[in-house]
Design an enzyme around this catalytic site. Structure first.
Site, mmCIF file in Angstrom:
data_model
loop_
_atom_site.group_PDB
_atom_site.id
_atom_site.type_symbol
_atom_site.label_atom_id
_atom_site.label_comp_id
_atom_site.label_asym_id
_atom_site.label_seq_id
_atom_site.Cartn_x
_atom_site.Cartn_y
_atom_site.Cartn_z
ATOM 1 N N GLU B 72 0.812 -1.217 0.000
ATOM 2 C CA GLU B 72 0.000 0.000 0.000
ATOM 3 C C GLU B 72 0.847 1.270 0.000
ATOM 4 O OE1 GLU B 72 -0.516 -2.572 1.973
ATOM 5 O OE2 GLU B 72 -2.601 -3.209 1.769
ATOM 6 N N PHE B 134 -10.887 -7.022 14.606
ATOM 7 C CA PHE B 134 -9.846 -7.516 13.707
ATOM 8 C C PHE B 134 -9.571 -6.482 12.606
ATOM 9 C CE2 PHE B 134 -8.700 -9.991 9.829
ATOM 10 C CZ PHE B 134 -7.430 -10.362 10.247
ATOM 11 N N GLN B 135 -8.318 -6.147 12.456
ATOM 12 C CA GLN B 135 -7.870 -5.170 11.457
ATOM 13 C C GLN B 135 -8.517 -3.802 11.617
ATOM 14 O OE1 GLN B 135 -7.969 -7.059 7.514
ATOM 15 N NE2 GLN B 135 -5.901 -7.818 7.935
ATOM 16 N N LYS B 184 -17.409 -0.972 6.617
ATOM 17 C CA LYS B 184 -17.906 -1.964 5.659
ATOM 18 C C LYS B 184 -19.437 -1.953 5.552
ATOM 19 C CE LYS B 184 -16.914 -6.659 4.162
ATOM 20 N NZ LYS B 184 -16.178 -7.908 4.473
ATOM 21 N N MET B 494 23.850 9.082 1.695
ATOM 22 C CA MET B 494 23.668 10.412 2.283
ATOM 23 C C MET B 494 23.977 10.382 3.769
ATOM 24 S SD MET B 494 23.157 13.452 1.586
ATOM 25 C CE MET B 494 22.129 13.996 0.233
HETATM 26 C C1 LIG Z 1 12.137 5.863 4.924
HETATM 27 C C2 LIG Z 1 13.406 6.570 5.268
HETATM 28 N N1 LIG Z 1 14.257 6.028 6.180
HETATM 29 C C3 LIG Z 1 15.409 6.657 6.484
HETATM 30 C C4 LIG Z 1 15.742 7.846 5.890
HETATM 31 C C5 LIG Z 1 17.048 8.565 6.271
HETATM 32 N N2 LIG Z 1 17.909 8.691 5.074
HETATM 33 C C6 LIG Z 1 17.983 9.806 4.334
HETATM 34 S S1 LIG Z 1 18.954 9.669 2.994
HETATM 35 C C7 LIG Z 1 19.360 8.094 3.416
HETATM 36 C C8 LIG Z 1 20.296 7.317 2.556
HETATM 37 C C9 LIG Z 1 19.674 6.857 1.296
HETATM 38 O O1 LIG Z 1 20.434 5.823 0.758
HETATM 39 P P1 LIG Z 1 20.268 5.363 -0.723
HETATM 40 O O2 LIG Z 1 18.838 5.215 -1.070
HETATM 41 O O3 LIG Z 1 21.124 4.181 -0.961
HETATM 42 O O4 LIG Z 1 20.785 6.598 -1.547
HETATM 43 P P2 LIG Z 1 22.223 7.275 -1.606
HETATM 44 O O5 LIG Z 1 22.248 8.348 -0.579
HETATM 45 O O6 LIG Z 1 23.231 6.211 -1.335
HETATM 46 O O7 LIG Z 1 22.283 7.794 -2.980
HETATM 47 C C10 LIG Z 1 18.724 7.706 4.595
HETATM 48 C C11 LIG Z 1 18.892 6.409 5.258
HETATM 49 C C12 LIG Z 1 14.833 8.372 4.946
HETATM 50 N N3 LIG Z 1 15.042 9.534 4.317
HETATM 51 N N4 LIG Z 1 13.694 7.703 4.646
#
Ligand SMILES: Cc1ncc(C[n+]2csc(CCOP(=O)(O)OP(=O)(O)O)c2C)c(N)n1
Lengths: 195, 587
Positions: B72, B134-135, B184, B494
């Site tokens: 979803e 439930f749910q 529902k 990042m």
């Molecule tokens: C759902 C979620 N969890 C954690 C983060 C924290 N976060 C921001 S950027 C990042 C790294 C992203 O890694 P990747 O998708 O491999 O991209 P890259 O930076 O390596 O290009 C994280 C963990 C986030 N933005 N979203």
């Protein structure tokens, strides 16, 4: 090759404060919090209180009291919200409130608005006459008595009720309930007709 | 009507004949579907389940196309991307409980970026509500803070109206998500009431035009400026104001900076464009933001990723702030000239009110000089591992202007925004305010269905891709011609960049040496998979993936040491961006 390093770049003179308002670097402006009474007409339907209170908590507005009750129109409820915030926060609170779909109208009441709070104060019942005397001093009255306790009703401003609760401490206050403020503008102005 | 790039939208007029033939509704669920049909819904993204089943059953007889998603979260992201690309609300369905909670991330994402999305969730029957059935979850309670409004449908006779209203609300004023929770018994219940036409609630008022006197004052301030800039936000695209903006900027020769969500609102190849500002925006945009004396900011909410610390944001500037949402005025940055209204209309008002063009020759030259001083560059010696910027740039060069770029969240997202040249609105589909990893895979699905004649490419990170990789099964089933490019650095890059810059290189939980071989994973899903490691193969791999008619995945193994620059540290001063690692220590 990268251009000038950070400390060698063209720099402006100005500055803003934490509220994003430009300031004279010499005289930093800070906004002191003040109390505001917001009055809102809302659709009288399930969930509206949660929606309003949720807004205040997630936006971190400092809320003092919030009261809600029906009006003469059965589809509408009225909320009185006391907040204490610096000026920009009060403006934000009003705008955010207006944004909520079930909110019909929001206004900030003048400081002179009629503002009342109700308190019920339950104290030890050993000296009912003395309790009555103190209640009268605050324009209140006993509304319930047993051998052990007396419950007194007081209506008035927050300060008056604070003072009354203090005064009743001499009788051993057992329980206090306060409604929070309800407020209306003085004079003929109403929320429906003022804009 | 959308200003979308080149391809005209398929006629959306409801088929008159068909409408005449339509059977009268007999259940709440049919009324729900009728409301969607009346509003012009093409697609619904969702997943089946017990509580939503009556609505699906009603959908069986409808011409609306249902796209079954693998999760979803993907349904809400696909609907969000559909909303960005077409300008019309995207619709997603989920069942009660876990179905609804899985939608939440996508709804929150849409809320932060003001994307029009309608979520319809099943709910346990009214009598069970509140019993921990439930749910069961309190979906309205959970989603209230992240929607324009969440409705709990209380009766079969009115449920269609609830959906119509939710639709109108999502699409009017400042767009955003709405939700209708559907017990529902309410959808199963009998009714012959046809839903009303979509209309916003009577308490919802939108001011379209700004006050003329205020416009006049703002125009004069802008005309008097020595160092004017326009800051164009996502609201410009949402208001279909990109062409008005182009006319305005060109007529009065004012340099244009976009926010990240505003990418595409002004052509990046135009001389007046300084591209986008903020944490990883261009050096020249950030210099201009910092040194301007008058900023016309349109449809932006001054997010902290844009402003850095507000104390140093455009500190010399008078700010003219145009926004349809009064609550955005002076929320983060004080507006000297607030103009409440629809961006397109207010731009026209401003256009007419301008007494003259600002005398800003010197300033424009200064802005051009900054482009020379702080170019967007990277090193590409052939013996180094592949640079991600190179892959993005090459791809951008070979694709048509109306190509839609989707992304996950992380370094790859920044490179995709920095090194791709955007010239058209609604071609940049990314998660800004919420920064949702996993956005890319399903967003590309929503984007491709929204614009089947436009090329769609998704730049993803290995971490982001893994979060919603199951969506590939949908792309394969629907045979969607999408090219996924994973800029694979075997890390949540990042985070690693921040650890290296601000946590002494302590790379706690940011390196992913155990990731799968994405080319093989793609093949297992039935997509085409490519592995890309060398500079010499970039062009041919891109070409092969584009040529393949269906989803393809390029697993591009990039230099794991590459970081994103320029960079304004969080809460920092935009003018003090770091161009390289060494600069960070100076800040
Ligand atoms: C759902 C979620 N969890 C954690 C983060 C924290 N976060 C921001 S950027 C990042 C790294 C992203 O890694 P990747 O998708 O491999 O991209 P890259 O930076 O390596 O290009 C994280 C963990 C986030 N933005 N979203």
């Amino acid at each position: 090759m990268p251009g000038p390093a950070p400390d060698e770049r063209m720099r402006p003179e100005g500055r803003r404060n934490s509220q994003g308002i430009r300031v004279d670097p010499e005289a930093e402006v800070t906004h002191e919090p003040r109390q505001a009474v917001l009055s809102a007409l809302v659709k009288h339907r399930p969930g509206v209180l949660a929606e309003v209170s949720g807004l205040f908590s997630r936006r971190q507005f400092n809320i003092e009291s919030l009261t809600v009750g029906p009006t003469d129109d059965e589809d509408t409820a009225r909320m009185t919200i006391l907040i204490e915030e610096p000026e920009p926060g009060i403006e934000q609170a009003k705008k955010q409130l207006r944004k909520l779909v079930p909110v019909v109208e929001v206004t900030e009441l003048e400081p002179a608005a009629v503002r009342r709070e109700l308190a019920l104060i339950k104290v030890d019942g050993e000296k009912p006459d003395d309790v009555n005397a103190v209640a009268e001093m605050y324009g209140g009255q006993a509304v319930d008595a047993s051998t052990d306790s007396v419950t007194v009703e007081i209506t008035g401003s927050k300060q008056k009720i604070d003072a009354a609760v203090d005064a009743f401490q001499q009788f051993d206050v057992r329980e206090v309930v306060r409604t929070g403020a309800a407020a209306l503008e003085r004079g003929p102005t109403t929320l429906d007709n003022d804009d | 009507m959308s200003e979308r790039a080149s391809v005209p939208r398929a006629e959306e007029q409801p088929d008159e004949e068909h409408a005449d033939e339509a059977e009268p509704v007999s259940t709440g669920a049919q009324s729900v579907v009728r409301a969607l049909e009346n509003a012009g819904t093409e697609f619904v993204f969702g997943v089946q389940g017990g509580a939503i089943m009556p609505v699906y059953d009603a959908l069986y007889d409808s011409d609306i196309t249902h796209v079954t998603m693998a999760h979803e979260q993907g349904a809400s992201h696909a609907a969000d991307a559909y909303g960005i690309v077409t300008g019309d609300p995207g619709v997603c369905f989920a069942t009660s409980g876990p179905g609804a909670t899985n939608l939440v991330t996508g709804i929150a994402d849409a809320s932060m970026d003001s994307d029009p999305v309608i979520a319809l969730t099943g709910q346990v029957p009214t009598d069970f509500v509140g019993n921990d059935a439930f749910q069961e979850t309190d979906t309205v309670g959970i989603t209230q803070p992240i929607t324009k409004e969440s409705y709990f449908a209380s009766h079969s006779d009115t449920v269609g109206d609830d959906v119509s209203e939710a639709f109108a609300l999502a699409d009017s004023g400042r767009q955003g998500p709405t939700l209708v929770d559907l017990p529902k018994d309410v959808t199963q219940g009998e009714t012959e009431v046809e839903p009303k036409a979509p209309e916003t609630p009577d308490t919802y008022e939108v001011q379209e035009e700004a006050d003329d006197a205020a416009v006049q004052e703002a125009a004069e301030a802008l005309a008097d400026a020595d160092r004017p800039v326009i800051l164009s936000g996502g609201g410009v695209i949402k208001a279909e104001a990109s062409s008005a903006l182009r006319e305005f900027a060109k007529e009065y020769e004012i340099p244009v900076i976009t926010t990240m969500p505003g990418i595409g609102s002004f052509p990046e190849d135009h001389e007046l464009s300084l591209e986008w500002a903020g944490m990883h925006g261009t050096g020249y945009a950030n210099m201009a933001i910092t040194n301007t004396d008058c900023m016309l900011a349109i449809g932006t909410r001054f997010d902290d990723r844009l402003t850095g610390g507000v104390d140093s944001f455009a500190p010399d500037a008078d700010i003219v702030h145009v926004d349809i949402d009064p609550a955005e005025i002076s929320k983060n940055v004080y507006a000297d000239y607030p103009l409440i209204g629809d961006a397109r209309k207010v731009l026209r008002q401003l256009f007419d009110a301008m007494p003259r063009a600002p005398a800003a020759d010197e300033w424009r030259e200064q802005c051009q000089d900054w482009k020379e001083e702080y170019p967007m560059e990277y090193d590409t010696p052939d013996d180094e591992p592949l640079k991600p910027q190179y892959v993005v740039e090459r791809f951008s060069e070979v694709t048509p202007d109306d190509t839609i770029v989707c992304t996950g969240v992380g370094q790859h997202q920044m490179w995709a925004s920095q090194f791709w040249e955007y010239t058209e609105p609604r071609t940049w589909v990314s998660s800004h305010g919420l920064g949702t990893m996993g956005y890319g895979v399903p967003a590309a699905i929503g984007a491709k269905l929204a614009a089947p004649d436009q090329e769609v490419v998704c730049f993803d990170g290995d971490g982001s891709f893994l979060m919603t990789v199951q969506g590939l099964s949908v792309a394969v089933r629907e045979n969607l011609d999408i090219t996924y490019v994973i800029l694979n650095n075997e890390a949540v890059g990042m985070v690693r960049q921040w650890q290296d810059g601000f946590y002494e290189g302590r790379r706690m939980a940011s390196e992913y040496p155990w990731i799968p071989q994405f080319d093989k994973l793609a093949e297992a899903f039935g997509a085409r998979g490519f592995r890309l490691e060398d500079y010499g193969e970039v062009e041919e791999t891109i070409q092969a993936a584009r040529d393949y008619d269906g989803p393809s995945v390029i697993d591009a193994h990039i230099d794991p040491g590459e970081n994103v620059f320029p960079m304004v540290p969080s809460g920092g001063d935009n003018g003090l961006f770091a161009l390289e690692e060494d600069h960070l220590e100076m800040l």
